[in-house]
Design an enzyme around this catalytic site. Sequence first.
Site, PDB file in Angstrom:
ATOM      1  CD1 TRP A 102      -2.288  -2.176   1.606  1.00 25.96           C
ATOM      2  CD2 TRP A 102      -3.035  -1.034  -0.164  1.00 25.96           C
ATOM      3  NE1 TRP A 102      -3.326  -2.876   1.044  1.00 25.96           N
ATOM      4  CE2 TRP A 102      -3.801  -2.208  -0.033  1.00 25.96           C
ATOM      5  CE3 TRP A 102      -3.319  -0.158  -1.214  1.00 25.96           C
ATOM      6  CZ2 TRP A 102      -4.843  -2.536  -0.908  1.00 25.96           C
ATOM      7  CZ3 TRP A 102      -4.360  -0.486  -2.094  1.00 25.96           C
ATOM      8  CH2 TRP A 102      -5.099  -1.651  -1.932  1.00 25.96           C
ATOM      9  CG  ASP A 175      -3.267   4.028   3.698  1.00 29.45           C
ATOM     10  OD1 ASP A 175      -4.330   3.862   4.325  1.00 29.45           O
ATOM     11  OD2 ASP A 175      -2.973   3.399   2.656  1.00 29.45           O
ATOM     12  CE  LYS A 199      -8.866  -3.104   3.388  1.00 33.03           C
ATOM     13  NZ  LYS A 199      -8.013  -2.185   2.658  1.00 33.03           N
TER      14      LYS A 199
END
Length: 363
Positions: A102, A175, A199
């Site tokens: 990511w 993030d 999530k």
Amino acid sequence: MQNIFNFSAGPAMLPQEVMQQAQEELINWQGLGTSVMEVSHRGKPFIEVAEQAEADLRELLQIPANYTVLFMHGGGRAQFSAVPLNITKSSDLSQHLVTGQWSVGAEEEAQKFCRSSIVAKSKEIEGKMYVPKQDEWSIAEEPGYFHYCTNETVDGIEIDWVPKSQSGQVPIVADMSSNILSKPLNIEDFGIIYAGAQKNIGPSGLSVVIVRNDLIGFARKDTPAIFNYQLQAASGSMYNTPPTFSWYLAGLVFKWLKAQGGLTEIARVNQQKSQVLYKQIDATGFYSNNVHNEYRSKMNVTFKLSDESLNEVFLKQAESNGLVALKGHRAVGGMRASIYNAMPLAGAQALADFMKEFERKNG
Ligand SMILES: *Cc1c(COP(=O)(O)O)cnc(C)c1O
């Protein structure tokens, strides 16, 4: 009632109580005879939901008044572009700590909008993935912002320390898509925090953005309006129609978190859940995890079987025991147990018990 534990990395399981409440009020919400999906986002009932969700999120994370909370579109990835568009000029530098899939994605996207550099990458030391500390980074110039990912969902790497700007002038952008609300945070360490919802917050498509007010107002002229922090802040995240159902469901999740005792209690349970699994992984050489102890994720527990020819049977038997979605990301293989806030301790325990029994039969 479903009798399974869902270890999906995302979209991931949501608290059962929340799903039940959503089901009960799905077609007749607040006695209005309609669903929350079918009412105007500008009407009083929805505005109340929206405001309450923000208030609960602020309370949970202790968000100071000089930070704005935005409920935006586009999940985590939209912010890979929105961040540079909102706070850099194309001549500015974005600086990245790269620790997995990511943070790589965020750096690649930033390249479209500004210059970018990588201060350090995670590396393998004696078979374990390790994240170089700040005194090991190479920094040539002061950037417009610094970006990192607090929990690498695919790689199972979580960073508990927060990088500091040497001059105090560089906004730290994080993030937190896969570990926001999993533990208390000091919001003031950050310039911008963002998270895709699927999530630990609610349904996919929503991004929650927490941005320090002095960073708002610098969007470049060609920033798409829906990604412009200033426009969204000025309109209460309703410049266009927000993802109303996701926002509503996020609000239910925030209430559920408060009912669990808030983030200190949530963090305690998350610690226990991950311990149960890492203990089983470390018990013998049958399973292994390749992350240095300091960086083992409490949300995404990755592991491999020493005999990978057993992978398919492992997954099949786990599934017939009600333990689903354990297959690791296709980029890294192996197994991954995602144990976000909604996963009860009993789920982690059931998986550990299954792993022990599987080892006994196949070891
Ligand atoms: C899932 C995830 C994303 C991407 O989220 P999308 O909503 O699919 O854009 C970004 N960062 C992290 C850490 C994630 O786990």
